[in-house]
Design an enzyme around this catalytic site. Structure first.
Site, PDB file in Angstrom:
ATOM      1  N   GLY A 131       9.068  31.423 -10.244  1.00 33.30           N
ATOM      2  CA  GLY A 131       8.729  32.846 -10.236  1.00 33.30           C
ATOM      3  C   GLY A 131       7.511  33.132  -9.392  1.00 33.30           C
ATOM      4  O   GLY A 131       6.436  33.432  -9.911  1.00 33.30           O
ATOM      5  N   SER A 133       7.870  34.711  -5.638  1.00 35.70           N
ATOM      6  CA  SER A 133       8.066  35.870  -4.773  1.00 35.70           C
ATOM      7  C   SER A 133       8.285  37.165  -5.561  1.00 35.70           C
ATOM      8  O   SER A 133       8.913  37.168  -6.616  1.00 35.70           O
ATOM      9  CB  SER A 133       9.275  35.647  -3.867  1.00 35.70           C
ATOM     10  OG  SER A 133       9.132  34.470  -3.123  1.00 35.70           O
ATOM     11  N   GLU A 248       6.852  21.051  -4.113  1.00 38.82           N
ATOM     12  CA  GLU A 248       8.063  21.694  -3.600  1.00 38.82           C
ATOM     13  C   GLU A 248       8.342  21.332  -2.151  1.00 38.82           C
ATOM     14  O   GLU A 248       9.486  21.235  -1.735  1.00 38.82           O
ATOM     15  CB  GLU A 248       7.921  23.220  -3.746  1.00 38.82           C
ATOM     16  CG  GLU A 248       9.092  23.995  -3.168  1.00 38.82           C
ATOM     17  CD  GLU A 248       9.075  25.478  -3.521  1.00 38.82           C
ATOM     18  OE1 GLU A 248       8.282  25.887  -4.389  1.00 38.82           O
ATOM     19  OE2 GLU A 248       9.860  26.220  -2.923  1.00 38.82           O
TER      20      GLU A 248
HETATM   21  C1  LIG Z   1      17.775  30.897  -0.494  1.00 38.52           C
HETATM   22  C2  LIG Z   1      16.419  31.303  -0.920  1.00 38.52           C
HETATM   23  C3  LIG Z   1      15.955  30.922  -2.156  1.00 38.52           C
HETATM   24  C4  LIG Z   1      14.702  31.329  -2.580  1.00 38.52           C
HETATM   25  N1  LIG Z   1      14.300  30.964  -3.830  1.00 38.52           N
HETATM   26  C5  LIG Z   1      13.129  31.422  -4.303  1.00 38.52           C
HETATM   27  C6  LIG Z   1      12.741  31.143  -5.632  1.00 38.52           C
HETATM   28  O1  LIG Z   1      13.454  30.465  -6.362  1.00 38.52           O
HETATM   29  N2  LIG Z   1      11.569  31.622  -6.082  1.00 38.52           N
HETATM   30  C7  LIG Z   1      10.737  32.358  -5.292  1.00 38.52           C
HETATM   31  O2  LIG Z   1       9.669  32.738  -5.748  1.00 38.52           O
HETATM   32  N3  LIG Z   1      11.082  32.670  -4.010  1.00 38.52           N
HETATM   33  C8  LIG Z   1      12.259  32.220  -3.505  1.00 38.52           C
HETATM   34  N4  LIG Z   1      12.631  32.527  -2.215  1.00 38.52           N
HETATM   35  C9  LIG Z   1      11.786  33.406  -1.431  1.00 38.52           C
HETATM   36  C10 LIG Z   1      11.016  32.720  -0.290  1.00 38.52           C
HETATM   37  O3  LIG Z   1       9.942  32.002  -0.802  1.00 38.52           O
HETATM   38  C11 LIG Z   1      10.558  33.832   0.661  1.00 38.52           C
HETATM   39  O4  LIG Z   1      11.716  34.323   1.295  1.00 38.52           O
HETATM   40  C12 LIG Z   1       9.571  33.372   1.694  1.00 38.52           C
HETATM   41  O5  LIG Z   1       8.342  33.043   1.101  1.00 38.52           O
HETATM   42  C13 LIG Z   1       9.331  34.434   2.765  1.00 38.52           C
HETATM   43  O6  LIG Z   1       9.006  35.669   2.207  1.00 38.52           O
HETATM   44  P1  LIG Z   1       9.805  37.004   2.603  1.00 38.52           P
HETATM   45  O7  LIG Z   1      11.247  36.718   2.461  1.00 38.52           O
HETATM   46  O8  LIG Z   1       9.227  38.110   1.814  1.00 38.52           O
HETATM   47  O9  LIG Z   1       9.525  37.226   4.140  1.00 38.52           O
HETATM   48  P2  LIG Z   1       8.203  37.824   4.811  1.00 38.52           P
HETATM   49  O10 LIG Z   1       6.995  37.230   4.209  1.00 38.52           O
HETATM   50  O11 LIG Z   1       8.288  39.304   4.821  1.00 38.52           O
HETATM   51  O12 LIG Z   1       8.349  37.266   6.271  1.00 38.52           O
HETATM   52  C14 LIG Z   1       9.256  37.783   7.261  1.00 38.52           C
HETATM   53  C15 LIG Z   1       8.907  37.166   8.601  1.00 38.52           C
HETATM   54  O13 LIG Z   1       7.559  37.493   8.967  1.00 38.52           O
HETATM   55  C16 LIG Z   1       6.817  36.324   9.206  1.00 38.52           C
HETATM   56  N5  LIG Z   1       5.430  36.493   8.774  1.00 38.52           N
HETATM   57  C17 LIG Z   1       4.974  36.908   7.569  1.00 38.52           C
HETATM   58  N6  LIG Z   1       3.652  36.871   7.530  1.00 38.52           N
HETATM   59  C18 LIG Z   1       3.230  36.426   8.737  1.00 38.52           C
HETATM   60  C19 LIG Z   1       1.953  36.156   9.312  1.00 38.52           C
HETATM   61  N7  LIG Z   1       0.822  36.315   8.644  1.00 38.52           N
HETATM   62  N8  LIG Z   1       1.933  35.692  10.578  1.00 38.52           N
HETATM   63  C20 LIG Z   1       3.084  35.494  11.283  1.00 38.52           C
HETATM   64  N9  LIG Z   1       4.294  35.738  10.796  1.00 38.52           N
HETATM   65  C21 LIG Z   1       4.375  36.193   9.536  1.00 38.52           C
HETATM   66  C22 LIG Z   1       7.498  35.254   8.393  1.00 38.52           C
HETATM   67  O14 LIG Z   1       7.207  33.961   8.869  1.00 38.52           O
HETATM   68  C23 LIG Z   1       8.944  35.632   8.568  1.00 38.52           C
HETATM   69  O15 LIG Z   1       9.394  35.147   9.803  1.00 38.52           O
HETATM   70  C24 LIG Z   1      13.877  32.128  -1.755  1.00 38.52           C
HETATM   71  C25 LIG Z   1      14.341  32.498  -0.495  1.00 38.52           C
HETATM   72  C26 LIG Z   1      15.592  32.103  -0.077  1.00 38.52           C
HETATM   73  C27 LIG Z   1      16.065  32.546   1.261  1.00 38.52           C
END
Ligand SMILES: Cc1cc2nc3c(=O)[nH]c(=O)nc-3n(C[C@H](O)[C@H](O)[C@H](O)COP(=O)(O)OP(=O)(O)OC[C@H]3O[C@@H](n4cnc5c(N)ncnc54)[C@H](O)[C@@H]3O)c2cc1C
Lengths: 379, 325
Positions: A131, A133, A248
């Site tokens: 938990g 994101s 992880e």
């Molecule tokens: C299949 C799958 C399973 C998952 N399972 C879990 C789970 O069990 N529990 C959980 O908590 N989360 C989970 N996640 C979430 C995952 O941890 C997030 O998707 C990840 O941390 C990215 O966050 P976001 O999707 O909000 O993308 P964002 O943070 O919005 O990023 C979008 C893009 O912007 C870029 N970006 C963001 N900030 C910056 C910066 N400062 N500089 C340059 N580039 C940047 C990123 O690299 C990315 O390319 C899962 C995701 C997937 C796809």
């Protein structure tokens, strides 16, 4: 400057028997598994298989016996993990609990929490989800807003988690929440072990682009969480969550999760492949072999009590890039009629569509490279 | 790292950094005097008694300092000649490619050629020499033997694999040196009011660079460790050498453009040191087997193992070190 000092992985004396044991258990269960399951194994769930692993003493491998563990070494556990992945065994039910939730409880959790969860995890019965994101906290995890207010009767929890893998099948979630009202960023966060059957908690599916229900939204609506669900120290949640992320990110699943697609390609193409495919196979073999050296070195450092944060980020970044390129390279090189209706075709179709997620789960390339750049002194 | 390897590396680093700017004529006598040529000769035969891990470490340092001498060839030639019962002549000894080309050929006293399972030691003085240069401007000459060989013997070794071993080690060192130079550059060069390294785009490129530098060295060290475990080198399809050379070539392909992009125009000058590493790297990438060559060899080998055989083979080769249960 040594960027990635190699530490030798001295195979444990049990290495041969452990590999044999895992290969045998896989052989007993593999008739149930689909091609899709086998090429994304630590996401796909087979409850019966998780129970079998628990029964064989292959979960909680390094934990103390008093919590159902086997007190075996970190390197023995590494061998078991790489065997499971390389054979495409669906481990999604227990993977997260065994990999990070259990170890975190051992490191920070109270006696009560350890006794409550660890034996069930080691039996392959209790599953946990991550938990972290939230809708507004992705890469920028410190923006977490879910809030737990301390009352005499327990924590009153409100807010939302998202993208939670497998939450619909898990009994419990290790969550990062704000316990200090009005706090900002890294301060005022704590970790709670939240049983998902409590009133005020609802889990809603999100269908992913492969068409499957894997991740979820989890809502907390005045959910009352027992005070003893606090893991570690109140207000230390950020530091603890970083330790959880280290568990992880550091394992072999960051380069080996699609190995069955590669193996299937080799089988289908036969002993005398056309030159371009032979070269592709050679390239994939060189990459997988190199990544394995790097991953084993990182495991050896963990086993020696080091904290290889940079190395783990390097292996994950390189491993994810490799796993993502593999299906594209195979699609580009292999005759389409070898794919139609075959297991190879089904695996390829699944991994092509699933692969964008590989570099999201557990942190994006930009985030990992930011960590590496910090290690280089650039940030 | 063992104590004796550490001592060896300290000695190599001290000497090779002294010789970093030196040409062949100045460098060779000091290398010969230090005794590196006998690195892979057993102690009881009067050599240093080192293993492939030691050779890897020394050649990696040679690559770091862009050493202008055929050290890898000479070390390997000494080993091959000893194994064949031939006493190695003094001076640098080259290894001939299939087409007769030899690095630093004109400076070598003799050259080892292997063809059809036969090793021939050829004298350079009596051979015809067609001079040429590598991408890095190092001598790369065709040696055409005129008279009878100085010695010959049966030999099953594979010169492409042995040469590839040396080039992987040198490449790992040269890539690291190029990385350090680039890191220093982005930390000191200021544009738009701050050091380049403060820009996120630059940080991300440096991270990519470091990941590849890590990969090439991991592959190289594992290759050397496998050879020390006795993985036969006369096996022309040796898994580890093929995988390591291929992976090294991939790392070079990815890092060459990053190093030059981040340096800007200064990196494109002859005077600035970067080209001493990058030109060598690009040359070595094509030498002793390019990507297609090693990928084909490795791919056909894996295909013969079959999909179910690949993983057991990978694990068997690394588990070989495990003590008996
Ligand atoms: C299949 C799958 C399973 C998952 N399972 C879990 C789970 O069990 N529990 C959980 O908590 N989360 C989970 N996640 C979430 C995952 O941890 C997030 O998707 C990840 O941390 C990215 O966050 P976001 O999707 O909000 O993308 P964002 O943070 O919005 O990023 C979008 C893009 O912007 C870029 N970006 C963001 N900030 C910056 C910066 N400062 N500089 C340059 N580039 C940047 C990123 O690299 C990315 O390319 C899962 C995701 C997937 C796809």
């Amino acid at each position: 400057m040594q960027i990635f000092p190699i530490r030798a992985f001295d195979p444990p004396v049990t290495v041969t028997s452990l590999r044999q044991q895992v290969r045998e258990i896989v052989r007993q269960h593999e008739h149930r598994w689909t091609p899709e399951e086998r090429c994304n194994p630590w996401l796909k769930c087979d409850a019966e298989f998780s129970l079998a692993l628990g029964g064989a003493g292959l979960l909680g491998l390094t934990w103390p016996q008093q919590y159902g563990g086997q007190e075996r070494s970190v390197l023995e556990r590494y061998v078991v993990l790489e065997e499971l992945l390389a054979h495409g065994a669906p481990c999604g039910c227990h993977w997260i609990a065994d990999r990070q939730t259990g170890p975190l409880l051992l490191r920070y959790g109270s006696e009560h929490l350890r006794e409550k969860y660890l034996p069930g995890i080691a039996r392959g019965e209790v599953y946990a989800c991550i938990g972290l994101s939230e809708p507004n906290a992705g890469s920028d995890l410190a923006s977490v807003r879910s809030q737990a207010r301390r009352t005499a009767g327990g924590w009153v929890l409100n807010g939302q988690k998202i993208w939670t893998s497998n939450a619909h099948a898990c009994q419990t979630m290790l969550a990062l929440v704000r316990t200090d009202p009005g706090s900002e960023r890294h301060a005022g966060l704590s970790q709670l072990m939240i049983d998902l059957d409590l009133p005020g908690i609802s889990v809603r599916p999100i269908i992913d682009m492969t068409g499957e229900h894997h991740f979820n939204e989890v809502f907390f609506d005045d959910a009352l969480i027992p005070l003893e669900a606090l893991v570690g120290t109140e207000g230390e949640g950020w530091k603890q969550a970083m330790a959880e992320l280290a568990y992880e990110r550091s394992g072999p699943e960051r380069y080996l999760s699609t190995h069955m697609l590669f193996a299937e390609l080799v089988d289908v193409i036969g002993a005398d492949p056309p030159e371009p495919v032979a070269q592709l196979i050679g390239r994939l073999a060189a990459e997988v072999w190199t990544l394995r050296q790097m991953s084993m070195s990182t495991a050896a450092k963990l086993a020696a009590g080091e904290d290889p944060v940079i190395e783990a980020s390097i292996v994950k970044d390189l491993g994810n890039a490799f796993e993502q390129a593999m299906p594209r390279l195979i699609q580009a090189a292999v005759d389409a009629d070898l794919l139609a209706g075959s297991a190879l075709g089904r695996m390829l179709a699944h991994v092509l569509v699933a692969s964008p997620s590989f570099s999201l789960r557990g942190g994006t390339p930009e985030v990992l490279r930011g960590i590496i750049a910090k290690g280089l002194g650039l940030r | 790292m063992s104590e004796s390897r550490q001592l060896l590396c300290d000695m190599a680093d001290g000497l090779f950094s002294d010789l970093a700017e030196a040409g062949f004529d100045k460098a060779w006598p000091r290398i010969e005097e230090a005794g590196f040529a006998s690195l892979l000769i057993p102690e009881e035969q009067g050599g240093f008694g080192g293993g492939w891990g030691d050779a890897y470490a020394v050649l990696r340092i040679a690559g770091r300092h862009a050493l202008s001498a055929p050290l890898g060839d000479t070390i390997i030639a000494h080993r091959l000649l000893m194994e064949a019962g031939i006493i190695p002549p003094a001076g640098p000894i080259g290894l001939a490619k299939a087409n007769g080309q030899v690095g630093y050929g004109r400076h070598c006293g003799s050259v080892v050629c292997i063809e059809g399972g036969e090793l021939r030691l050829v004298e350079v003085a009596t051979s015809e020499i067609v001079e040429g240069y590598s991408l890095a401007g190092e001598p790369f000459d065709r040696i055409c033997p005129a008279g009878a060989p100085l010695a010959n013997a049966h030999c099953a070794a594979n010169l492409s694999a042995l040469g590839a071993f040396a080039l992987v080690a040198q490449s790992a060192g040269a890539l690291e040196a190029a990385f350090e130079l680039t890191l220093e550059h982005v930390n000191t060069r200021v544009q738009f009011g701050k050091a380049l390294g403060r820009f996120q785009a630059v940080q991300q490129a440096m991270a990519e660079f470091s990941v590849e530098a890590a990969a090439i060295d991991a592959a190289g060290q594992a290759m050397a460790a496998a050879l020390d475990k006795g993985c036969a080198l006369d096996d022309s399809t040796g898994f580890e050498v093929a995988a390591a050379k291929l992976r090294a070539n991939m790392a070079i392909e990815r890092c060459f453009p990053i190093a030059h992009r981040l340096h800007g125009a200064i990196g494109f000058t002859m005077e600035y040191a970067l080209n001493r590493y990058t030109r060598r790297l690009m040359d070595w990438r094509g030498d002793c087997g390019n990507d297609a060559y090693w990928a084909g060899i490795l791919g056909r080998r894996v295909a013969k193992l079959g999909g179910c055989g690949l993983w057991p083979e990978i694990t068997r080769r690394s588990d070989a070190a495990a003590p008996a249960e």
